[in-house]
Design a protein around this motif. Structure first.
Motif, PDB file in Angstrom:
ATOM      1  N   THR A 198       6.481   4.567 -19.102  1.00 14.05           N
ATOM      2  CA  THR A 198       7.172   5.545 -20.225  1.00 14.05           C
ATOM      3  C   THR A 198       8.599   5.563 -19.408  1.00 14.05           C
ATOM      4  OG1 THR A 198       6.762   7.399 -18.347  1.00 14.05           O
ATOM      5  CG2 THR A 198       5.155   6.770 -20.468  1.00 14.05           C
ATOM      6  N   GLY A 231       6.946   1.287 -31.539  1.00 15.87           N
ATOM      7  CA  GLY A 231       6.975   2.485 -32.325  1.00 15.87           C
ATOM      8  C   GLY A 231       7.605   2.236 -33.753  1.00 15.87           C
ATOM      9  N   THR A 232       7.906   3.293 -34.504  1.00 13.28           N
ATOM     10  CA  THR A 232       8.122   3.514 -35.895  1.00 13.28           C
ATOM     11  C   THR A 232       9.400   3.877 -36.194  1.00 13.28           C
ATOM     12  OG1 THR A 232       5.780   3.395 -36.321  1.00 13.28           O
ATOM     13  CG2 THR A 232       7.111   3.867 -38.058  1.00 13.28           C
ATOM     14  N   LEU A 236       6.342   7.269 -40.856  1.00 15.13           N
ATOM     15  CA  LEU A 236       5.274   8.002 -39.965  1.00 15.13           C
ATOM     16  C   LEU A 236       5.763   9.425 -39.280  1.00 15.13           C
ATOM     17  CD1 LEU A 236       3.091   5.364 -38.972  1.00 15.13           C
ATOM     18  CD2 LEU A 236       2.782   6.592 -41.203  1.00 15.13           C
ATOM     19  N   ARG A 237       5.134  10.431 -39.147  1.00 16.74           N
ATOM     20  CA  ARG A 237       5.347  11.576 -38.108  1.00 16.74           C
ATOM     21  C   ARG A 237       4.841  11.358 -36.825  1.00 16.74           C
ATOM     22  NH1 ARG A 237       5.173  16.962 -41.830  1.00 16.74           N
ATOM     23  NH2 ARG A 237       7.187  16.139 -43.513  1.00 16.74           N
ATOM     24  N   SER A 238       3.636  10.340 -36.914  1.00 14.80           N
ATOM     25  CA  SER A 238       2.977  10.504 -35.611  1.00 14.80           C
ATOM     26  C   SER A 238       2.623   8.667 -35.451  1.00 14.80           C
ATOM     27  CB  SER A 238       1.900  11.129 -35.424  1.00 14.80           C
ATOM     28  OG  SER A 238       0.822  10.792 -36.402  1.00 14.80           O
ATOM     29  N   GLY A 239       2.170   8.599 -34.263  1.00 14.36           N
ATOM     30  CA  GLY A 239       1.941   7.041 -33.949  1.00 14.36           C
ATOM     31  C   GLY A 239       2.326   6.676 -32.471  1.00 14.36           C
ATOM     32  N   PRO A 240       1.945   5.539 -32.026  1.00 15.55           N
ATOM     33  CA  PRO A 240       2.255   5.190 -30.477  1.00 15.55           C
ATOM     34  C   PRO A 240       3.648   4.998 -30.367  1.00 15.55           C
ATOM     35  CG  PRO A 240       1.483   3.299 -31.695  1.00 15.55           C
ATOM     36  CD  PRO A 240       1.277   4.487 -32.959  1.00 15.55           C
ATOM     37  N   VAL A 243       8.645   7.178 -32.307  1.00 14.29           N
ATOM     38  CA  VAL A 243       8.458   7.735 -33.599  1.00 14.29           C
ATOM     39  C   VAL A 243       9.705   8.469 -34.143  1.00 14.29           C
ATOM     40  CG1 VAL A 243       6.993   8.353 -35.407  1.00 14.29           C
ATOM     41  CG2 VAL A 243       6.071   6.900 -33.391  1.00 14.29           C
ATOM     42  N   GLY A 244      10.551   8.083 -35.132  1.00 20.49           N
ATOM     43  CA  GLY A 244      11.499   8.995 -35.693  1.00 20.49           C
ATOM     44  C   GLY A 244      12.509   8.210 -36.515  1.00 20.49           C
TER      45      GLY A 244
END
Length: 299
Positions: A198, A231-232, A236-240, A243-244
Motif C-alpha cells: 500500500t 483499479g478502476t 464503479l464506486r467500489s472495487g480493488p 477507484v475514482g
C-alpha cells in the motif's frame, strides 16, 4: 517527501490468458498507438491457462511499432539467468530494443517445484537472485560469463548478441532482504500491486532500497521506481485498488510520483479494459505529467 526526478513513464498490464488472446492483441496495438511506454506481462508459467510470457511478448512485438515490453516479473527459478539474458538480448535485437527485464526470485515454491524448478526460500533465494542479476548484467554486456557457487554452476560461455541499447534490470521485491538486493544490484524497483504494497508502506521500503544503494556506493536516484496499480477509473464506486474519477487518479498518481518517488505506473484495469485504457492514456497520463512538471518547476 521523495522525488528522484526521473521522467514519468506509463504502461498497461496485458493478460496472458490464452482464451483472451484476441483482446490482448487489440489492447497491445491500441496502447502502442496511444503513446504508452510499456506493455507489461506477468510470468506464471505453471498456470495452465497462461501463454508463455516470452512467446507472447515476442508475438506482440511483431504487431506493434514503438512500445517497449516489460516482464512483470520473469521468474528466475524457472528461467535461469544466462538463458534469460540470451532471450532478452535476442528480443532486443529483433524488435529494435523495446525490452525491459523485470525479474523476481519466484513467489510460489510449490508451483515452481511442480515444473521442475529448484525449491528455494529465504536466504537461499536472496543469494540466488542477487547472483542472477550479476550473471545477467555480464551476459547482456557480452564476453565470457562464468560463475561457480552454491546457487549457480555456469562453467563458462561467450555471451551475445549484445543489444545496441542497454537492457535495464528491474527487480520485483517486497521483503527487506530482497529490497536490499534491489538497492545493491538492480536498475529499478518493481513494487507489487498497490493492494499488496500500500502507499503507506512504500516510504519504509524505499528507505531500505536507498540505504542499500548508498552502502554499495550507488546513487539511489539512479534506481527507477515502478508501481503496479490495480483499479478502476470512473464508473464503479467500489472495487480493488484505486477507484475514482479522472481527477482522483490524476491527483493520486501525481502525489505518488512526487511524494513516494515512483516514476513509472503500470495500470492493471479491473474490467472493461479497452475503455479503461482509452481514458487512462487520453486523460490521466497527460494530466499526471503536467501536474508533476508543475510541482517540480516550483521547487
Amino acid at each position: 517527501m521523495t522525488d528522484y526526478g526521473h521522467a514519468l513513464t506509463f504502461g498497461l498490464s496485458l493478460d496472458p490468458e490464452a482464451d483472451r488472446l484476441d483482446e490482448t492483441r487489440r489492447l497491445a496495438k491500441a496502447a502502442d498507438e496511444k503513446g504508452l511506454d510499456y506493455l507489461a506481462v506477468q510470468d506464471h508459467a505453471y498456470q495452465p491457462g497462461h501463454l508463455d510470457t516470452w512467446t507472447l511478448i515476442t508475438h506482440m512485438a511483431t504487431r506493434t511499432k514503438r512500445i517497449s515490453f516489460l516482464t512483470d516479473v520473469a521468474d528466475l527459478q524457472l528461467r535461469p539467468p544466462a538463458m534469460l539474458a540470451k532471450a532478452a538480448a535476442s528480443l532486443a535485437v529483433l524488435a529494435g530494443g523495446r525490452t525491459i527485464l523485470g525479474v523476481g526470485g519466484g513467489a510460489f515454491a510449490d508451483a515452481i517445484a511442480g515444473m521442475g524448478g529448484r525449491r528455494r526460500a529465504g536466504g537461499e533465494m536472496v543469494a540466488y537472485t542477487e547472483e542472477s542479476l550479476h550473471v545477467m548484467r555480464a551476459a547482456l554486456g557480452g564476453g565470457g560469463v562464468r560463475l561457480l557457487s552454491d546457487q549457480h554452476a555456469i562453467e563458462g560461455y561467450e555471451a551475445g548478441p549484445v543489444p545496441t541499447l542497454p537492457i535495464p534490470l528491474w527487480l520485483g521485491s517486497q521483503g527487506p532482504k530482497m529490497l536490499g538486493v534491489t538497492g545493491r544490484a538492480g536498475d529499478g524497483w518493481i513494487s507489487p500491486l498497490n493492494i499488496y504494497v500500500t502507499p503507506a508502506q512504500v516510504p519504509a521500503k524505499q528507505k531500505i532500497v536507498d540505504e542499500a544503494a548508498l552502502i554499495a556506493g550507488r546513487d539511489p536516484a539512479d534506481i527507477r521506481r515502478i508501481y503496479n496499480v490495480i483499479g478502476t477509473i470512473g464508473g464503479l464506486r467500489s472495487g480493488p485498488g484505486l477507484v475514482g474519477d479522472v481527477r482522483l487518479w490524476t491527483d493520486t498518481l501525481t502525489e505518488w510520483a512526487v511524494e513516494l518517488g515512483f516514476d513509472t505506473f503500470i495500470f492493471w484495469p479491473v474490467a472493461e479494459t479497452r475503455a479503461q485504457l482509452d481514458v487512462f492514456a487520453a486523460e490521466v497520463v497527460p494530466a499526471v505529467r503536467k501536474g508533476v512538471d508543475q510541482i517540480r518547476g516550483q521547487r
